[in-house]
Design a protein around this motif. Structure first.
Motif, short mmCIF file in Angstrom:
data_model
loop_
_atom_site.label_atom_id
_atom_site.label_comp_id
_atom_site.label_asym_id
_atom_site.label_seq_id
_atom_site.Cartn_x
_atom_site.Cartn_y
_atom_site.Cartn_z
N LEU A 8 0.82 -1.21 0.00
CA LEU A 8 0.00 0.00 0.00
C LEU A 8 0.86 1.26 0.00
N ALA A 9 1.97 1.22 0.70
CA ALA A 9 2.84 2.40 0.80
C ALA A 9 3.72 2.59 -0.43
N GLU A 10 4.19 1.47 -1.03
CA GLU A 10 5.19 1.57 -2.09
C GLU A 10 4.63 1.41 -3.50
N GLU A 11 3.68 0.52 -3.70
CA GLU A 11 3.22 0.24 -5.06
C GLU A 11 1.87 0.85 -5.40
N TYR A 12 0.96 0.87 -4.45
CA TYR A 12 -0.38 1.36 -4.73
C TYR A 12 -0.44 2.82 -5.15
N PRO A 13 0.39 3.72 -4.59
CA PRO A 13 0.33 5.12 -5.03
C PRO A 13 0.55 5.28 -6.54
N ALA A 14 1.42 4.48 -7.14
CA ALA A 14 1.65 4.56 -8.59
C ALA A 14 0.42 4.07 -9.35
N ILE A 15 -0.22 3.04 -8.87
CA ILE A 15 -1.44 2.54 -9.50
C ILE A 15 -2.54 3.60 -9.43
N GLU A 16 -2.68 4.21 -8.27
CA GLU A 16 -3.69 5.25 -8.08
C GLU A 16 -3.43 6.47 -8.97
N ALA A 17 -2.16 6.86 -9.07
CA ALA A 17 -1.81 8.00 -9.92
C ALA A 17 -2.12 7.72 -11.38
N LYS A 18 -1.80 6.50 -11.84
CA LYS A 18 -2.08 6.12 -13.23
C LYS A 18 -3.59 6.13 -13.48
N ALA A 19 -4.35 5.62 -12.52
CA ALA A 19 -5.82 5.61 -12.67
C ALA A 19 -6.36 7.03 -12.78
N GLN A 20 -5.82 7.94 -12.00
CA GLN A 20 -6.28 9.34 -12.07
C GLN A 20 -5.92 9.96 -13.42
N ARG A 21 -4.71 9.69 -13.90
CA ARG A 21 -4.30 10.23 -15.20
C ARG A 21 -5.19 9.72 -16.33
N GLU A 22 -5.56 8.44 -16.25
CA GLU A 22 -6.35 7.81 -17.31
C GLU A 22 -7.85 7.88 -17.05
N LYS A 23 -8.22 8.59 -15.97
CA LYS A 23 -9.64 8.70 -15.58
C LYS A 23 -10.28 7.31 -15.47
N THR A 67 -17.53 -6.04 -6.31
CA THR A 67 -16.43 -5.08 -6.33
C THR A 67 -16.82 -3.86 -5.51
N ILE A 68 -15.81 -3.15 -5.08
CA ILE A 68 -16.02 -1.87 -4.41
C ILE A 68 -14.92 -0.94 -4.89
N SER A 69 -15.22 0.33 -4.94
CA SER A 69 -14.25 1.30 -5.42
C SER A 69 -14.28 2.53 -4.52
N GLU A 70 -13.33 3.42 -4.76
CA GLU A 70 -13.35 4.72 -4.11
C GLU A 70 -13.74 5.73 -5.16
#
Length: 91
Positions: A8-23, A67-70
């Motif tokens: 959660l601390a090391e890998e998830y932030p990059a996944i979250e950032a990519k999701a935001q960039r790609e909407k 599924t659940i999302s934020e």
């Protein structure tokens, strides 16, 4: 739990950032299968002997995915056992 915290601390932030960039929407998914094997009748037996409970033999099963999302947006699907959906690969 340490591995989860590290992920959660090391890998998830990059996944979250990519999701935001790609909407895109990040979905957390779980799947399970349910069967209707429960006895629905009552019975009795002499002490020391197991009761015989009649069953109809009409059993069924279902597969459930959720599924659940934020932000909190739950989704779910229920399908008969053996249901197979063709994988759709958007890439």
């Amino acid at each position: 739990m340490a591995a989860v915290a590290r992920w959660l601390a090391e890998e998830y932030p990059a996944i979250e950032a990519k999701a935001q960039r790609e909407k895109a929407l990040i979905l957390w998914l779980d799947q399970t299968g349910l069967r209707s094997d429960a006895s629905v009748a009552t019975g009795w037996a002499p002490v020391g002997k197991p009761p015989v409970v009649p069953k109809t033999g009409k059993r069924f099963g279902v597969n459930v995915m959720a599924t659940i999302s934020e932000p909190f947006q739950p989704r779910f699907a229920v399908a008969p056992v053996g249901w197979v959906r063709q994988r759709v690969d958007p890439g």
